[in-house]
Scaffold this motif. Structure first.
Motif, PDB file in Angstrom:
ATOM      1  N   ASP A   1     -20.737   5.233  13.063  1.00  0.00           N
ATOM      2  CA  ASP A   1     -21.707   6.328  12.984  1.00  0.00           C
ATOM      3  C   ASP A   1     -21.197   7.611  13.627  1.00  0.00           C
ATOM      4  OD1 ASP A   1     -21.842   5.755  15.664  1.00  0.00           O
ATOM      5  OD2 ASP A   1     -23.993   5.296  15.697  1.00  0.00           O
ATOM      6  N   THR A   2     -19.979   7.566  14.139  1.00  0.00           N
ATOM      7  CA  THR A   2     -19.353   8.808  14.597  1.00  0.00           C
ATOM      8  C   THR A   2     -18.967   9.684  13.408  1.00  0.00           C
ATOM      9  OG1 THR A   2     -17.201   7.690  14.674  1.00  0.00           O
ATOM     10  CG2 THR A   2     -18.479   7.751  16.719  1.00  0.00           C
ATOM     11  N   ASN A   3     -18.875   9.062  12.236  1.00  0.00           N
ATOM     12  CA  ASN A   3     -18.671   9.817  11.009  1.00  0.00           C
ATOM     13  C   ASN A   3     -20.024  10.365  10.561  1.00  0.00           C
ATOM     14  OD1 ASN A   3     -18.818   9.906   7.904  1.00  0.00           O
ATOM     15  ND2 ASN A   3     -16.604   9.850   8.270  1.00  0.00           N
ATOM     16  N   GLU A   4     -20.104  11.652  10.320  1.00  0.00           N
ATOM     17  CA  GLU A   4     -21.393  12.287  10.049  1.00  0.00           C
ATOM     18  C   GLU A   4     -22.072  11.721   8.804  1.00  0.00           C
ATOM     19  OE1 GLU A   4     -23.344  16.759   9.461  1.00  0.00           O
ATOM     20  OE2 GLU A   4     -21.193  16.527   9.807  1.00  0.00           O
ATOM     21  N   GLN A   5     -21.318  11.512   7.742  1.00  0.00           N
ATOM     22  CA  GLN A   5     -21.916  10.978   6.522  1.00  0.00           C
ATOM     23  C   GLN A   5     -22.492   9.585   6.744  1.00  0.00           C
ATOM     24  OE1 GLN A   5     -18.822  11.203   3.548  1.00  0.00           O
ATOM     25  NE2 GLN A   5     -19.328  13.319   2.996  1.00  0.00           N
TER      26      GLN A   5
END
Length: 340
Positions: A272-276
């Motif tokens: 969830d560190t990836n924005e998408q």
């Protein structure tokens, strides 16, 4: 010309078991010698893989891990040889049940029924049921011992590389899992029983060969598909900050856990560190991962459960073979089986 007596006409004669055993060994001597040679050769290769090849590969990996930023020399060939020969021997061990099924279907019963050798045996104080029992029992002992030995040696060869070779196969690798355990020996016995049943049904070598191979492949596929469901799984819940759910082994199901505790199968995106991915998880109300899987401690429960199922199928095939033989030979007085 003298007509050969039929099974029912000779039911009262005493059977001579030592004579029958000698006759079976003489009749199938090439297959017996081929099986012994197969076990010895593959067993020797497994000793080579688990011994010198594993040691050489482990040393090469030790050299590789010691390499600095500037690089260094290491024996890449040793790593490749171990990998190749491990794969070759694994495929060979897994293929053993198919070899047994092919021989059993093409030669053990069907060829003798085609040529009249079986009918001749029934005139030599051997009832059809006793003939079939010997045809199954003698090869079954050799097949169980040989395939069990190969599975044991494969498990040993695999275990010697654990913690020493970086690319060693995991216990849950499909080929490794199959070749390492008792299910392979049980499958070889199922191939024997299936081949005999097809031989009695088709009564021609080619048809029995195709049928026995197909039935063995079908049973192996069903067992492989069913294996993950033969034992209760372990469930782990982990943070969405990781890229994948925690826990390794035979994965049965994995996905997302919502704030209400509901499990959503699939929907994996990544950390969830990836924005998408974070936006996607927020829409699904996801707060973590779940993973239903079998850890390594489940290996033997899964293997033994699968083995029991395969042996039960083998017993059913054996009973079916005896019933089919009885239906073919019957107990009525008889007709001429052959003439000399």
């Amino acid at each position: 010309m003298t007509a050969l007596a039929t099974p029912s006409a000779l039911a009262s004669r005493p059977a001579r078991s030592p004579h029958l055993l000698r006759w079976l060994i003489r009749l199938h001597r090439p297959a017996l010698l081929s099986w012994i040679a197969f076990v010895l050769v593959v067993g020797g290769l497994l000793l080579w893989v688990g011994g010198p090849l594993t040691d050489a590969s482990a040393e090469a990996w030790k050299q590789y891990r010691a390499c600095g930023a500037d690089g260094c020399a290491y024996d890449a060939g040793a790593i490749g040889r171990y990998k190749d020969w491990y794969n070759y021997t694994t495929i060979t061990v897994v293929a053993a049940p198919f070899l047994v099924a092919a021989w059993s279907g093409a030669a053990l019963v069907s060829r003798e029924l085609e040529s009249g050798t079986a009918q001749l045996a029934w005139t030599q104080a051997v009832s059809p049921a006793r003939w079939l029992a010997a045809k199954l029992a003698v090869p079954a002992v050799l097949i169980a011992v040989g395939s069990g030995l190969l599975a044991g040696l494969h498990h040993w060869a695999w275990s010697t590389g654990q913690g020493r070779i970086d690319t060693v196969k995991g216990w849950h690798d499909l080929g490794t899992y199959a070749a390492n355990g008792t299910a392979t020996a049980a499958m070889a016995l199922a191939g024997l029983a299936g081949g005999v049943l097809w031989g009695l049904h088709k009564r021609n070598s080619l048809g029995a060969l195709v049928g026995s191979l197909a039935s063995t492949g079908f049973l192996w596929s069903v067992v492989a598909i069913a294996t993950p469901h033969l034992w209760p799984t372990v469930t782990t819940v982990s943070s969405l900050k990781h890229s994948v759910p925690a826990g390794s082994g035979i994965i049965v199901d994995q996905g997302l856990v919502t704030s209400t505790g509901r499990h959503l199968s699939g929907h994996l995106c990544g950390s969830d560190t990836n924005e998408q991915c974070r936006i996607r998880y927020e829409k699904l109300d996801a707060v973590g991962y779940y993973n239903d899987y079998h850890p390594q401690s489940h290996y033997w429960p899964l293997q033994l459960t699968a083995t029991a199922i395969i042996l039960a199928v083998t017993a059913a095939l054996t009973v079916a073979a005896f019933r089919l033989l009885k239906r073919h030979t019957g107990s009525a007085p008889a007709r001429k089986a052959a003439a000399v």
